[in-house]
Write a protein that holds these residues in place. Structure first.
Motif, short mmCIF file in Angstrom:
data_model
loop_
_atom_site.label_atom_id
_atom_site.label_comp_id
_atom_site.label_asym_id
_atom_site.label_seq_id
_atom_site.Cartn_x
_atom_site.Cartn_y
_atom_site.Cartn_z
N TYR A 1 94.34 -4.19 69.21
CA TYR A 1 94.80 -5.05 70.29
C TYR A 1 95.55 -6.27 69.72
O TYR A 1 95.20 -6.78 68.66
CB TYR A 1 93.64 -5.55 71.15
CG TYR A 1 92.96 -4.47 71.94
CD1 TYR A 1 93.63 -3.80 72.97
CD2 TYR A 1 91.63 -4.13 71.69
CE1 TYR A 1 92.99 -2.80 73.71
CE2 TYR A 1 90.99 -3.14 72.42
CZ TYR A 1 91.67 -2.48 73.43
OH TYR A 1 91.04 -1.51 74.16
N PRO A 2 96.57 -6.77 70.44
CA PRO A 2 97.31 -7.94 69.95
C PRO A 2 96.51 -9.22 70.06
O PRO A 2 95.56 -9.32 70.85
CB PRO A 2 98.54 -7.97 70.87
CG PRO A 2 98.11 -7.29 72.12
CD PRO A 2 97.15 -6.23 71.69
N VAL B 1 93.14 -8.55 67.11
CA VAL B 1 93.55 -9.18 65.85
C VAL B 1 94.76 -8.47 65.22
O VAL B 1 95.16 -8.77 64.11
CB VAL B 1 92.39 -9.23 64.83
CG1 VAL B 1 91.27 -10.13 65.32
CG2 VAL B 1 91.87 -7.83 64.51
N GLU B 2 95.32 -7.50 65.92
CA GLU B 2 96.54 -6.75 65.55
C GLU B 2 96.74 -6.52 64.06
O GLU B 2 97.67 -7.02 63.44
CB GLU B 2 97.78 -7.41 66.16
CG GLU B 2 98.03 -8.87 65.83
CD GLU B 2 99.25 -9.41 66.56
OE1 GLU B 2 100.15 -8.65 66.92
OE2 GLU B 2 99.29 -10.64 66.77
N GLU C 1 94.95 -14.08 61.51
CA GLU C 1 94.06 -15.25 61.59
C GLU C 1 94.30 -16.12 62.83
O GLU C 1 93.46 -16.94 63.17
CB GLU C 1 94.19 -16.09 60.32
CG GLU C 1 93.66 -15.37 59.09
CD GLU C 1 93.92 -16.11 57.79
OE1 GLU C 1 93.10 -16.00 56.87
OE2 GLU C 1 94.98 -16.78 57.70
N ALA C 2 95.42 -15.91 63.50
CA ALA C 2 95.67 -16.67 64.74
C ALA C 2 94.62 -16.35 65.81
O ALA C 2 94.41 -17.14 66.73
CB ALA C 2 97.07 -16.37 65.27
N ALA C 3 93.95 -15.21 65.68
CA ALA C 3 92.95 -14.82 66.67
C ALA C 3 91.71 -15.70 66.61
O ALA C 3 90.95 -15.76 67.59
CB ALA C 3 92.56 -13.36 66.45
N ILE C 4 91.49 -16.39 65.50
CA ILE C 4 90.28 -17.22 65.38
C ILE C 4 90.28 -18.33 66.41
O ILE C 4 89.31 -18.52 67.14
CB ILE C 4 90.17 -17.78 63.94
CG1 ILE C 4 89.93 -16.65 62.94
CG2 ILE C 4 89.03 -18.81 63.86
CD1 ILE C 4 89.95 -17.08 61.48
N ASP C 5 91.38 -19.07 66.51
CA ASP C 5 91.46 -20.17 67.48
C ASP C 5 91.39 -19.65 68.91
O ASP C 5 90.80 -20.30 69.79
CB ASP C 5 92.74 -20.97 67.27
CG ASP C 5 92.61 -22.03 66.18
OD1 ASP C 5 91.46 -22.30 65.75
OD2 ASP C 5 93.64 -22.57 65.75
#
Length: 374
Positions: free
Chosen positions: A157-158, A338-339, A353-357
């Motif tokens: 998933y994106p 987290v694509e 790592e953008a998924a963390i925020d």
């Protein structure tokens, strides 16, 4: 650098197997000690942690669980922060899970709400299973939450997407180990032996008939034999063989039926090949079943109050011992996009790592909403 990304990269370098997470626990404790302590109570449990954040006027306790262990995989990402532990890797995203949990905990250590919060840093999710014994611990019984949340990264998933559903999300799972012992001997005299390589091959084929002939076609189940070992050298008939695999079903009842059929087939192999057999089911995980009302409320809140895309997904045959916690405590688990081009348990898994925020904001927002309800 975003401090949570630094945490993720630090943790990524020190993956440890179940109940061996000593460096991980020490890292988590060091970080927690840097936060305001006046509303926080920390208790160790084995290699895991319980962290309670006290509310202003608590009416309930909201739980959040993260797993902390790694996998016995040799990393192949070539990242500058690759694993420093040989044959160990955070190939299931638990470094992400921990970083997100610390991000949410940090927010509430600095922003008090009415209700109490309990953060559970659980060891051994990948095996032999930390959720069930942690659930039964004195610490959990003292601080047992009224509801509990968790997530799992989803490479397919994106970023900016979460996926979940009411009811069954993850399957019932069980390890499967079968040891066969017959009579070895010289390769030139097979009639004087009981060949366990032949017995093992026959059994593998028979096990697949359980899925095709004993499971309701409208139900789903999987038996996978991922490893076979047997024998010593090419010209000696094998006295021993070992099958290692996994069972996955969409209901506890199907799991019982599949195991009953496995045991019947193995008895047949014992008789037919004049051998001894031992079955070990190893770690067994209960299904992850999302509470319908909490999940429906969560989806409604995220869709109305955030810009995150919510996808209603299908159930998956993956296993997660968080299911034991959801069996006793109402709550939910969701997939976090987290694509990554490589999937879970892959040596090249590299989540965005953008998924963390994204996850921290979603979870902190929802917990704030729930934790301030009258």
């Amino acid at each position: 650098m975003n401090p949570l990304i630094k945490i993720r990269r630090d943790l990524h370098q020190i993956p440890e197997l179940g109940f061996q997470e000593f460096k991980t626990q020490a890292y988590l404790l060091t970080y927690l000690e840097s936060l305001p302590q006046e509303r926080m109570t920390i208790k160790k449990w084995e290699t895991g942690l319980f962290v309670k954040v006290h509310g202003i006027n608590p009416q309930k306790t909201i739980g959040y669980r993260t797993d902390i262990d790694g996998l016995p995989i040799s990393e192949q990402t070539e990242l500058p922060f690759t694993s420093t532990h040989d044959l160990r890797m955070h190939a299931c995203g638990h470094d992400f899970h921990m970083s997100i949990a610390l991000g949410v905990l940090t927010y509430f250590a600095r922003n008090q709400i009415n209700d109490d919060l309990l953060f559970v840093f659980q060891p051994a999710e990948e095996g032999p299973g930390g959720a069930e014994p942690m659930l039964k611990s004195e610490e959990m019984q003292e601080w047992k939450p009224d509801m509990i949340l968790a997530l799992h990264i989803a490479p397919e998933y994106p970023v900016g997407t979460i996926a979940l559903k009411e009811g069954l999300l993850f399957a019932n799972t069980s390890e499967l180990f079968i040891d066969l012992k017959g009579k070895g001997g010289h390769a030139a005299y097979p009639h004087q032996t009981n060949d366990m390589v032949v017995a093992a091959c026959t059994l593998v084929n028979q096990l697949q008939t359980i899925i095709s002939r004993n499971v309701d076609p409208l139900d789903s189940a999987v038996i996978t034999i991922g490893k076979i070992t047997g024998g010593t050298v090419q010209n000696i008939i094998a006295e021993k063989a070992r099958l290692e695999g996994t069972i996955r079903t969409l209901s506890p009842e199907s799991m019982k039926k599949v195991k009953h059929r496995i045991e019947s087939l193995v008895k047949g192999i014992e008789t037919g090949y004049e051998c001894e057999a031992v079955i070990d089911y190893g770690s067994m995980y209960h299904q992850v079943y999302n509470n319908e009302s909490i999940t429906s409320e969560f989806i409604d809140y995220i869709q109305k109050e955030t810009d995150v895309c919510v996808i209603k997904c299908k159930e998956a045959m993956t296993g997660e011992d968080f299911g034991y916690m959801l069996e006793e405590i109402p709550g939910l688990m969701f997939w976090l996009g987290v694509e990554s081009p490589f999937g879970l348990h892959h040596a090249k898994l590299n989540p965005n790592e953008a998924a963390i925020d994204v996850a921290v904001k979603v979870i902190a927002s929802y917990i704030s909403f729930k934790g301030n309800q009258l």
